[in-house]
Design an enzyme around this catalytic site. Sequence first.
Site, PDB file in Angstrom:
ATOM      1  N   HIS A  43       0.893  -1.152  -0.219  1.00 29.88           N
ATOM      2  CA  HIS A  43      -0.032  -0.116  -0.165  1.00 29.88           C
ATOM      3  C   HIS A  43       0.783   1.144  -0.060  1.00 29.88           C
ATOM      4  O   HIS A  43       0.423   2.215  -0.300  1.00 29.88           O
ATOM      5  CB  HIS A  43      -0.807  -0.218   1.400  1.00 29.88           C
ATOM      6  CG  HIS A  43      -2.063  -1.071   0.976  1.00 29.88           C
ATOM      7  ND1 HIS A  43      -3.425  -0.631   0.802  1.00 29.88           N
ATOM      8  CD2 HIS A  43      -1.923  -2.414   1.324  1.00 29.88           C
ATOM      9  CE1 HIS A  43      -3.986  -1.763   0.643  1.00 29.88           C
ATOM     10  NE2 HIS A  43      -3.317  -2.781   1.040  1.00 29.88           N
ATOM     11  N   ASP A 102       3.368   9.368  -0.655  1.00 31.42           N
ATOM     12  CA  ASP A 102       2.157   8.586  -0.389  1.00 31.42           C
ATOM     13  C   ASP A 102       2.124   7.388  -1.347  1.00 31.42           C
ATOM     14  O   ASP A 102       2.347   7.685  -2.627  1.00 31.42           O
ATOM     15  CB  ASP A 102       1.237   9.376  -0.537  1.00 31.42           C
ATOM     16  CG  ASP A 102       0.084   9.240   0.756  1.00 31.42           C
ATOM     17  OD1 ASP A 102      -0.097   8.193   1.016  1.00 31.42           O
ATOM     18  OD2 ASP A 102      -0.635  10.231   1.137  1.00 31.42           O
TER      19      ASP A 102
HETATM   20  C1  GDG Z   1      -2.181   4.030   3.264  1.00 31.24           C
HETATM   21  C2  GDG Z   1      -1.244   4.556   2.453  1.00 31.24           C
HETATM   22  C3  GDG Z   1      -2.923   4.505   0.619  1.00 31.24           C
HETATM   23  C4  GDG Z   1      -8.796   9.898   8.015  1.00 31.24           C
HETATM   24  N1  GDG Z   1      -9.379  10.202   9.121  1.00 31.24           N
HETATM   25  C5  GDG Z   1     -10.225   9.574   9.381  1.00 31.24           C
HETATM   26  C6  GDG Z   1     -10.535   8.518   8.544  1.00 31.24           C
HETATM   27  N2  GDG Z   1      -9.755   8.630   7.570  1.00 31.24           N
HETATM   28  C7  GDG Z   1      -9.714   8.181   6.150  1.00 31.24           C
HETATM   29  C8  GDG Z   1      -9.506   8.720   5.074  1.00 31.24           C
HETATM   30  C9  GDG Z   1      -9.190   7.778   4.248  1.00 31.24           C
HETATM   31  C10 GDG Z   1      -7.993   6.905   4.975  1.00 31.24           C
HETATM   32  O1  GDG Z   1      -8.536   7.202   6.163  1.00 31.24           O
HETATM   33  C11 GDG Z   1      -6.644   7.188   4.869  1.00 31.24           C
HETATM   34  O2  GDG Z   1      -6.155   6.903   3.479  1.00 31.24           O
HETATM   35  P1  GDG Z   1      -4.998   7.474   2.819  1.00 31.24           P
HETATM   36  O3  GDG Z   1      -5.054   6.762   1.446  1.00 31.24           O
HETATM   37  O4  GDG Z   1      -5.329   8.871   2.603  1.00 31.24           O
HETATM   38  O5  GDG Z   1      -3.697   7.294   3.601  1.00 31.24           O
HETATM   39  P2  GDG Z   1      -3.001   5.935   4.677  1.00 31.24           P
HETATM   40  O6  GDG Z   1      -3.848   5.835   6.033  1.00 31.24           O
HETATM   41  O7  GDG Z   1      -1.836   6.673   5.028  1.00 31.24           O
HETATM   42  O8  GDG Z   1      -3.176   4.833   3.898  1.00 31.24           O
HETATM   43  C12 GDG Z   1      -1.880   5.299   1.245  1.00 31.24           C
HETATM   44  C13 GDG Z   1      -3.585   3.737   1.468  1.00 31.24           C
HETATM   45  O9  GDG Z   1      -3.019   2.950   2.566  1.00 31.24           O
HETATM   46  C14 GDG Z   1      -4.525   2.615   0.725  1.00 31.24           C
HETATM   47  O10 GDG Z   1      -3.766   1.582  -0.070  1.00 31.24           O
HETATM   48  O11 GDG Z   1      -3.718   5.318  -0.213  1.00 31.24           O
HETATM   49  O12 GDG Z   1      -0.699   5.836   0.517  1.00 31.24           O
HETATM   50  O13 GDG Z   1      -0.375   5.461   3.036  1.00 31.24           O
HETATM   51  O14 GDG Z   1      -9.928   7.081   3.707  1.00 31.24           O
HETATM   52  O15 GDG Z   1     -10.789   9.118   4.786  1.00 31.24           O
HETATM   53  N3  GDG Z   1     -11.493   7.727   8.543  1.00 31.24           N
HETATM   54  C15 GDG Z   1     -12.387   7.813   9.628  1.00 31.24           C
HETATM   55  N4  GDG Z   1     -12.240   8.829  10.672  1.00 31.24           N
HETATM   56  C16 GDG Z   1     -11.249   9.730  10.711  1.00 31.24           C
HETATM   57  O16 GDG Z   1     -10.989  10.498  11.346  1.00 31.24           O
HETATM   58  N5  GDG Z   1     -13.639   7.109   9.727  1.00 31.24           N
END
Ligand code: GDG
Length: 460
Positions: A157, A364
């Site tokens: 990821h 990222d």
């Molecule tokens: C890893 C990789 C890759 C955020 N705050 C809350 C919340 N979130 C959710 C967001 C989004 C998710 O968490 C974060 O996803 P990201 O992709 O932005 O980043 P990572 O957590 O670092 O994820 C990344 C991912 O894996 C998938 O392969 O895209 O590059 O680093 O969905 O909305 N969700 C809730 N409460 C929050 O306060 N429920």
Amino acid sequence: MSRLIVVSNRVNPPSEAGVGTSGGLAMALAAALREDRGIWFGWSGQTTESFTGQLSMQKVGGVTVALMDLDEQDRQEYYNGYANKTLWPLFHYRVDLAAYERSFSEGYQRVNVRFAETLLPLIEPDDLIWVQDYHLIPLASELRRRGVKNRIGFFLHIPWPARGIFTTLPRHEELARTLFDYDLVGFQTEDFRDAFADYVAHEGGGGVLGEEATAFGVTTRIGAFPIGIDYAEFVASIDSPQAEAAHARILASANGRKLIVGVDRLDYSKGLEDRFLAYEQFLADNPDQLERVFLLQIATPSRDEVDAYQDIRASLEAVTGRINGEYSTMDWVPIRYVHRSHRRDELAGVYRAADVGLVTPLRDGMNLVAKEFVAAQDGEDPGVLILSRFAGAADQMTEALIVNPFSREEVAEAIRQALAMPLEERVRRWRALSEGVRRDDVVAWREGFVARLEASRSDV
Ligand code: GDG
């Protein structure tokens, strides 16, 4: 069709009531597991005094979940240690933060053995096994060592770093070699796949031909499988009472000012401090915008047992305080910084209310927030996405304003441009973006990977 076993560090299927809190990845995997009477196996997040190897099986939201506890030493050495203090910083180009301690790599190995031994009795001959992410890179090797012949796939990821970065990892060849015990290794983007191919060619005495990668005398299959969001579910959540309430509340408090929004786990890879400094630059460059705009940054608490995360929190709070101290007026605060988690549908309402989505990670793997922001917009009057070129998502989302997050000037100028963008251009860019986010959703990702894994045995 074969049964699917998903293995990840933590297991979080949506509960019956759970649309509000669970993530898109969980929803998509859960749908697959329900259809194929599959299993989702991983760490419960709990620790016991000593490791028991006991499995707890339960049905959550129609999905069979198999959980095991780890012990406290595992949490420190494997999870807080090798996963989050060694591999995470290294794969995000923070060699300066990467800690190389022997106890961490031993803990990582030990826990991967524990995963393999606990999972072993659950595996049936025809099962497909799909391992998720950097916590479990050596798992296939441990399963193979125990005689497992099933097809096993791996999806990373996070970024696969450039060769010069990855080779700073002590005994990097051993870790890379374990990837060749998978039948299929998936990366988020072609760039990461190419970085892996480059490593293989220079360090593994092999090379890549089409989808086949050979190194250390072994061949596997590699590919780019960009992950998406659960578009349908996310769009539906915008109409929920929680989303509508969050939307109305923000608009009321905005008092006619434009809203720039950031939503990130509080992590140094997300570039929050640089983002705040770029926003400060924007305020300094555009005095006519003072009191007309504000930045709402939701920084979700994350990994707070790790020092680097406590440090980033302290420095962000200091920067926010300094900028707010300098620019605030009696009824305007330029940065609203919220260090708290929210329901998923509340976030949808927040994105919807925003004029600009500011997504500027320094590195990222993909970045799902960028995709959620687009999915949440009103197509008649959409907000503008500003996106870091160092997010995997930038490969697909070329109609965003793509920026170098290390350049304050460039990000400040993109903010100015986004706020001034005419409706027609906003609509044109948004249509192209939302078409991609809808088409390349998490279901397409999962189906694409699983189909390739199913086919992989016969053709390598
Ligand atoms: C890893 C990789 C890759 C955020 N705050 C809350 C919340 N979130 C959710 C967001 C989004 C998710 O968490 C974060 O996803 P990201 O992709 O932005 O980043 P990572 O957590 O670092 O994820 C990344 C991912 O894996 C998938 O392969 O895209 O590059 O680093 O969905 O909305 N969700 C809730 N409460 C929050 O306060 N429920």
